[in-house]
Structures are given as structure tokens and as C-alpha cells.
Design an enzyme around this catalytic site. Structure first.
Site, PDB file in Angstrom:
ATOM      1  N   LYS A   1       0.857  -1.190   0.000  1.00 48.48           N
ATOM      2  CA  LYS A   1       0.000   0.000   0.000  1.00 48.48           C
ATOM      3  C   LYS A   1       0.897   1.246   0.000  1.00 48.48           C
ATOM      4  O   LYS A   1       1.063   1.933   1.011  1.00 48.48           O
ATOM      5  CB  LYS A   1      -0.946  -0.033   1.198  1.00 48.48           C
ATOM      6  CG  LYS A   1      -2.183   0.816   0.991  1.00 48.48           C
ATOM      7  CD  LYS A   1      -3.246   0.513   2.015  1.00 48.48           C
ATOM      8  CE  LYS A   1      -4.331   1.563   2.053  1.00 48.48           C
ATOM      9  NZ  LYS A   1      -5.095   1.717   0.819  1.00 48.48           N
TER      10      LYS A   1
HETATM   11  N1  PMP Z   1      -7.817  -1.616  -3.433  1.00 43.37           N
HETATM   12  C1  PMP Z   1      -7.283  -0.400  -3.300  1.00 43.37           C
HETATM   13  C2  PMP Z   1      -6.504   0.160  -4.439  1.00 43.37           C
HETATM   14  C3  PMP Z   1      -7.460   0.329  -2.115  1.00 43.37           C
HETATM   15  O1  PMP Z   1      -6.919   1.554  -1.986  1.00 43.37           O
HETATM   16  C4  PMP Z   1      -8.229  -0.228  -1.073  1.00 43.37           C
HETATM   17  C5  PMP Z   1      -8.443   0.541   0.197  1.00 43.37           C
HETATM   18  N2  PMP Z   1      -7.456   0.298   1.146  1.00 43.37           N
HETATM   19  C6  PMP Z   1      -8.761  -1.515  -1.245  1.00 43.37           C
HETATM   20  C7  PMP Z   1      -8.534  -2.178  -2.439  1.00 43.37           C
HETATM   21  C8  PMP Z   1      -9.539  -2.172  -0.162  1.00 43.37           C
HETATM   22  O2  PMP Z   1      -8.664  -2.604   0.859  1.00 43.37           O
HETATM   23  P1  PMP Z   1      -9.148  -2.697   2.356  1.00 43.37           P
HETATM   24  O3  PMP Z   1     -10.365  -3.549   2.351  1.00 43.37           O
HETATM   25  O4  PMP Z   1      -8.048  -3.378   3.071  1.00 43.37           O
HETATM   26  O5  PMP Z   1      -9.409  -1.335   2.821  1.00 43.37           O
END
Ligand code: PMP
Length: 325
Positions: free
Chosen positions: A177
Site C-alpha cells: 500500500k
Molecule cells: N484496493 C485499493 C486500491 C485500495 O486503496 C483499497 C483501500 N485500502 C482496497 C482495495 C480495499 O482494501 P481494504 O479492504 O483493506 O481497505
């Protein structure tokens, strides 16, 4: 025509801190500091963004109980540690130290509403992006701020298939991330907005569905839910894992991880986005192909209701995912 996303920006922008409207404290360099004291020199802009990794975590206010429930914080901090490892950054703080700091911050900022926790880990020395790093210590900054939930508001998004492709594991790994990955998301969101869509679905290198700029994607066909695998160029979403579990174990909806074609998005009975920011967001149309009745489908609606009750602590199930402040 749907309302261009840009028209909605002021409301969303209002959720970001400004000089007039910010919390009393944030957490930085291992301690809680007053907001105005957390400053860096302007010349640190730029390279400190390279390799920076972050998390977005939600906390939900339960009005009956008069307390906040932080959702899945352990899973988020585990992913933060994995993102740091991928960019070869060591952490001066343990996940538990960051967790305790987040809880104290929510308490001291007196948040009694739906909130968002944002830890960001970066190389404070601003090493130029073209130079090597290896096991170098990062620094962590963390903020909390109010962020309303959009669940159960009847919203449903109009999406396009983006002309941009998703970054891939051998170029810019979506699994980490990293803030830099979000330039890909921004190209996609901007194109969608300019063309009058709410957001977009991004295809990966292989031309299969990956995800949206900020959330994972599910479709429902003939009572079965499908979502692209974690090897399809997606963030390993925490919400996606929980959604698969809720669909199968609580709602009795079979769920399969497999490649999803673009045209399956057009003929799906239902589709939705999921993620910490997106929560459960129904999709109304893709490239102007209306899905179902053009609002949340029956499985999506049941999922949204149950997810809402779980995260807010109204339903006792999944209590291990909720940290009470
Ligand atoms: N894909 C992307 C590109 C994101 O930014 C997010 C948000 N964090 C998600 C998927 C969903 O991830 P999560 O469920 O862990 O928030």
C-alpha cells in the site's frame, strides 16, 4: 447523465483536516504531539513520498453503546508491516505500539462519531528515489479524523472500464500500500470523473478485471459471487476477505476467487465495491450497461446491512475484529 465526481469533492474535501478544522493531536516520532507542533521543512517535499506506505482504518460510533469500535486494526497493522518490508523499511515501533497509540489518539481527540485512522510510514531522510535503500529505518506519522459512513444511504455508482491499466506486481506491486501506487488510481479517477462517471473498474496487464482506484470488486451471477484473485493486480484487501467470509458463512452465498472478464461486469446480476473507504458500495452500471434494476441488488443489500451491523458492533458476530475505544 450522472453527477460528475468533481461536484462531490467539496463534501469529501471537508473531511480532510484544514488550518481551521483539525484534531488536537496526532502521533509522530513515537509520541502524541499537538497538531501545530508537527511540522517539517518545506524542502522535505518530494522524495519522502517515494516508498511511503500507509493504511486507512475505520472506527464506527455506536450511539446506543456510546463508544467507538475500531474495525480490523490488527489486520491493517499487519499489512502496514508487510508494506514496509516490501519497500525495505524497518519500523522503530511494533504493531502493538502503533495500535495503542491509535486508541489513545481517538480518545484524546474526543472522537464520538465515525472516524478514520491514517498511519503513514516514510523515509524521513528523503533519500532520492533512484538510490538504493536496504533495511533503513522509517518514521511513522498517524492522524485520526471524522469520516462519516456512507452505508445504507441507497447510493449506487455508475462506473466505466478505465482506459488505464492497473499497475502490476513486477512494476509497482499493488500488494504494497504505497502512496506512489495511487498515481495510477488518480489517473483512473480523473478520467472517470471527466467523463461523468462516479468511478471506474481497472483491468490488469492480462486484460482481466483487477479493482477500482480505491476498492476491490465483486460481481454476482446466478446467486454466486465472484472476485478477482489476489494475483490479479489488487491490494490484498482486508474487507474483501471479510466479505467472502460473510457471504459464505452468514448469507449462504457461494463465493469464488477467479479471473473476471470485462463483459461479465456488463451482464452481472449485481456488482459492488468493497474496502475500508468504500465499505460496501453497490454498482448501478458499468459503461452504461445497467446492472439489475440499477440500484443495490438483493445479495448486495443483505451484505451491506449485515456488514453495517457487524462493523458498528450492533451484531455480536466477528467481535474479534472490533477494538473498543
Ligand atoms: N484496493 C485499493 C486500491 C485500495 O486503496 C483499497 C483501500 N485500502 C482496497 C482495495 C480495499 O482494501 P481494504 O479492504 O483493506 O481497505
Amino acid at each position: 447523465m450522472t453527477t460528475p465526481r468533481a461536484d462531490r469533492m467539496p463534501k469529501e474535501a471537508a473531511m480532510y483536516p484544514s488550518p481551521q478544522n483539525h484534531p488536537a493531536y496526532l502521533w509522530w516520532q513515537g509520541r502524541q504531539v499537538a497538531w501545530d507542533e508537527a511540522t517539517v521543512h518545506v524542502t522535505s517535499l518530494g522524495w519522502t513520498g517515494i516508498s511511503a506506505v500507509f493504511e486507512g482504518i475505520r472506527a464506527y460510533w455506536n450511539a446506543e453503546q456510546q463508544r467507538l469500535h475500531v474495525f480490523a486494526i490488527d489486520a491493517h497493522l499487519k499489512r502496514l508491516a508487510q508494506s514496509m518490508k516490501l519497500v525495505r523499511m524497518t519500523s522503530p515501533y511494533s504493531s502493538d505500539e502503533i495500535k495503542q497509540a491509535a486508541i489513545k489518539l481517538l480518545r484524546d481527540n474526543e472522537l464520538q462519531e465515525d472516524s478514520y485512522i491514517f498511519p503513514l510510514a516514510y523515509f524521513p531522510s528523503g533519500i532520492p528515489g533512484y538510490l538504493a535503500v536496504y533495511e533503513q529505518p522509517g518514521e511513522v506519522m498517524m492522524t485520526t479524523r471524522p469520516r462519516e459512513s456512507s452505508m445504507l444511504t441507497g447510493r449506487a455508482l455508475h462506473c466505466n472500464i478505465s482506459s488505464w491499466r492497473r499497475i502490476s506486481d513486477n512494476t509497482m506491486p499493488p500488494r504494497a500500500k504505497m502512496t506512489t501506487n495511487y498515481q495510477n488510481s488518480r489517473f483512473v479517477s480523473t478520467e472517470a470523473s471527466i467523463n461523468g462517471y462516479d468511478t471506474a473498474i481497472i483491468l490488469n496487464d492480462q486484460g482481466k478485471v483487477a479493482e477500482s482506484p480505491y476498492a476491490c470488486v465483486f460481481i454476482v451471477r446466478d446467486g454466486v459471487a465472484y472476485t478477482p484473485p489476489v494475483t490479479a493486480g489488487v491490494l490484498e484487501s482486508i474487507t474483501r476477505d471479510i466479505v467472502m467470509q460473510i457471504l459464505q458463512e452468514e448469507l449462504g452465498v457461494p463465493c469464488r476467487e477467479r479471473d473476471v472478464d470485462r463483459t461479465e461486469m456488463y451482464i452481472a446480476d449485481e456488482a459492488f465495491l468493497c474496502g475500508t473507504f468504500a465499505e460496501i458500495t453497490p454498482i448501478a452500471s458499468v459503461d452504461r450497461y445497467t446492472l439489475g434494476s440499477g440500484s443495490a441488488g438483493p445479495i448486495t443489500s443483505r451484505l451491506e446491512q449485515l456488514f453495517h451491523d457487524v462493523v458498528r458492533g450492533r451484531d455480536d458476530r466477528y467481535s474479534e475484529l472490533r477494538t473498543i475505544v
